[in-house]
Design an enzyme around this catalytic site. Sequence first.
Site, PDB file in Angstrom:
ATOM      1  N   GLY A 167       0.835  -1.211   0.000  1.00  0.00           N
ATOM      2  CA  GLY A 167       0.000   0.000   0.000  1.00  0.00           C
ATOM      3  C   GLY A 167       0.863   1.252   0.000  1.00  0.00           C
ATOM      4  O   GLY A 167       1.879   1.313   0.680  1.00  0.00           O
ATOM      5  N   CYS A 220       2.466  -8.028  -5.009  1.00  0.00           N
ATOM      6  CA  CYS A 220       2.821  -9.034  -6.020  1.00  0.00           C
ATOM      7  C   CYS A 220       2.837 -10.425  -5.387  1.00  0.00           C
ATOM      8  O   CYS A 220       3.803 -10.822  -4.732  1.00  0.00           O
ATOM      9  CB  CYS A 220       4.188  -8.672  -6.608  1.00  0.00           C
ATOM     10  SG  CYS A 220       4.733  -9.803  -7.866  1.00  0.00           S
ATOM     11  N   THR A 272       4.341   2.347   5.638  1.00  0.00           N
ATOM     12  CA  THR A 272       2.922   1.980   5.711  1.00  0.00           C
ATOM     13  C   THR A 272       2.236   2.912   6.696  1.00  0.00           C
ATOM     14  O   THR A 272       2.826   3.249   7.729  1.00  0.00           O
ATOM     15  CB  THR A 272       2.695   0.517   6.147  1.00  0.00           C
ATOM     16  OG1 THR A 272       1.343   0.368   6.594  1.00  0.00           O
ATOM     17  CG2 THR A 272       3.599   0.077   7.286  1.00  0.00           C
ATOM     18  N   ASP A 318      -0.026   2.138   8.614  1.00  0.00           N
ATOM     19  CA  ASP A 318      -0.541   1.386   9.773  1.00  0.00           C
ATOM     20  C   ASP A 318       0.367   1.403  11.006  1.00  0.00           C
ATOM     21  O   ASP A 318      -0.083   1.089  12.102  1.00  0.00           O
ATOM     22  CB  ASP A 318      -0.771  -0.078   9.373  1.00  0.00           C
ATOM     23  CG  ASP A 318      -1.900  -0.227   8.362  1.00  0.00           C
ATOM     24  OD1 ASP A 318      -2.753   0.665   8.312  1.00  0.00           O
ATOM     25  OD2 ASP A 318      -1.915  -1.226   7.631  1.00  0.00           O
ATOM     26  N   ARG A 327     -17.205  15.778  14.224  1.00  0.00           N
ATOM     27  CA  ARG A 327     -17.662  16.172  15.562  1.00  0.00           C
ATOM     28  C   ARG A 327     -18.710  17.295  15.485  1.00  0.00           C
ATOM     29  O   ARG A 327     -19.678  17.311  16.239  1.00  0.00           O
ATOM     30  CB  ARG A 327     -16.458  16.635  16.389  1.00  0.00           C
ATOM     31  CG  ARG A 327     -16.790  17.212  17.757  1.00  0.00           C
ATOM     32  CD  ARG A 327     -15.524  17.507  18.531  1.00  0.00           C
ATOM     33  NE  ARG A 327     -14.841  16.276  18.914  1.00  0.00           N
ATOM     34  CZ  ARG A 327     -15.229  15.496  19.915  1.00  0.00           C
ATOM     35  NH1 ARG A 327     -16.279  15.835  20.641  1.00  0.00           N
ATOM     36  NH2 ARG A 327     -14.589  14.395  20.184  1.00  0.00           N
TER      37      ARG A 327
HETATM   38  O1  F6P Z   1      -1.505  -1.604   4.814  1.00  0.00           O
HETATM   39  C1  F6P Z   1      -2.071  -0.369   4.627  1.00  0.00           C
HETATM   40  C2  F6P Z   1      -3.557  -0.450   4.428  1.00  0.00           C
HETATM   41  O2  F6P Z   1      -3.952   0.864   4.210  1.00  0.00           O
HETATM   42  C3  F6P Z   1      -4.382  -1.134   5.519  1.00  0.00           C
HETATM   43  O3  F6P Z   1      -4.637  -0.345   6.630  1.00  0.00           O
HETATM   44  C4  F6P Z   1      -5.635  -1.494   4.773  1.00  0.00           C
HETATM   45  O4  F6P Z   1      -6.309  -2.546   5.388  1.00  0.00           O
HETATM   46  C5  F6P Z   1      -5.095  -1.885   3.432  1.00  0.00           C
HETATM   47  O5  F6P Z   1      -3.879  -1.176   3.260  1.00  0.00           O
HETATM   48  C6  F6P Z   1      -6.028  -1.593   2.266  1.00  0.00           C
HETATM   49  O6  F6P Z   1      -5.322  -1.799   1.100  1.00  0.00           O
HETATM   50  P1  F6P Z   1      -5.848  -1.701  -0.408  1.00  0.00           P
HETATM   51  O7  F6P Z   1      -7.227  -1.154  -0.371  1.00  0.00           O
HETATM   52  O8  F6P Z   1      -4.897  -0.826  -1.105  1.00  0.00           O
HETATM   53  O9  F6P Z   1      -5.787  -3.084  -0.923  1.00  0.00           O
END
Ligand code: F6P
Length: 329
Positions: free
Chosen positions: A14, A76, A128, A130, A157
């Site tokens: 991602g 990939c 990432t 996350d 809010r």
């Molecule tokens: O790993 C990053 C992230 O944004 C996660 O939080 C999410 O679950 C996932 O990628 C979604 O990825 P995509 O929609 O690009 O497959």
Amino acid sequence: MKEMKTIGVLTSGGDAPGMNAAIRAVVRAGVNSGMHVLGIHNGYTGLMKLDMKEMDMREVSDTLHRGGTILGSARCLEFKKPEVVKSTAEQAKENGIDGLVVIGGDGSFRGARDLSLAGLPTIGLPGTIDNDIDCTDYTIGYDTALNTVSDCIDKIRDTTLSHNRCTFVEVMGKDAGYIALSAGIAGGAEAILIPEQKFDIQKDLVQMIMDCRARGKYHYIIVIAEGIGNTQEIADKTEELLRTEHDIELETKVCILGHIQRGGRPTVKDRITASQMGVHAVDLLKQGIGNRVVVKRDGKITDLDILEGLNMKKTIDADMLRLADILSL
Ligand code: F6P
């Protein structure tokens, strides 16, 4: 030690804001050290196809402030096969690539480790939103995503308060609650639901709302990580339980932030961390060192063996959980 004349850089998995700052740092540090730097397109797929282009200093001008990745990214699956990794490493070396920098999540690091073991020295950079890579305190993109979520919660809010509603804000994080926990604290959420903690709809939502009402609070923001389950169903169930068991009519709304969290201008923190990590990666390759992941630990940029890094287990910060508990009332 073999001198590194040409290195490659790719982004994988991602996208995350700050990846461009990392690419820029790799290109500029590489060129500054007299190396050729190849930008490989669309992750490991591009490496397999040798879809790449030499990048000079100017190629990365005006990219520092841009979200996404100028190289493109991909997940990939093919690259999980050992024979594919082996032939890709050999092909890369035959085509003059002496070392590689991979910017991505922990899935991408497995590929980086396998490439290193197959003879192509590779360095992983954690990228990432996350922040779920166990061996590093920080991943490129996390701060930007948090600021985006916190900005969205501030806006949500206004309506939640104006209409005395309960809004469920779903944020990213399939297995990790770091975004939810930090953005929930920054956004003043009444409840934060994360995959790392068991959740009970009666106690954590229905009773929490009853307690808030007893103290005179009539609007609620619930931040929920996507990995918890179906947010709409949880919101509907909460509304139903309040109506049927407590005779309370509370309107619930669901707002799924989705990929808005992945885009946008990287914050200063992401730009600087990405720049530091990119330069560190090139410093390692210059010394002929591969199979390392660049990390931030205790405020310092350093590196670890990739496998050692992948085997580490990060736990959710107990102090942050306590903070969320105390402040949510
Ligand atoms: O790993 C990053 C992230 O944004 C996660 O939080 C999410 O679950 C996932 O990628 C979604 O990825 P995509 O929609 O690009 O497959």
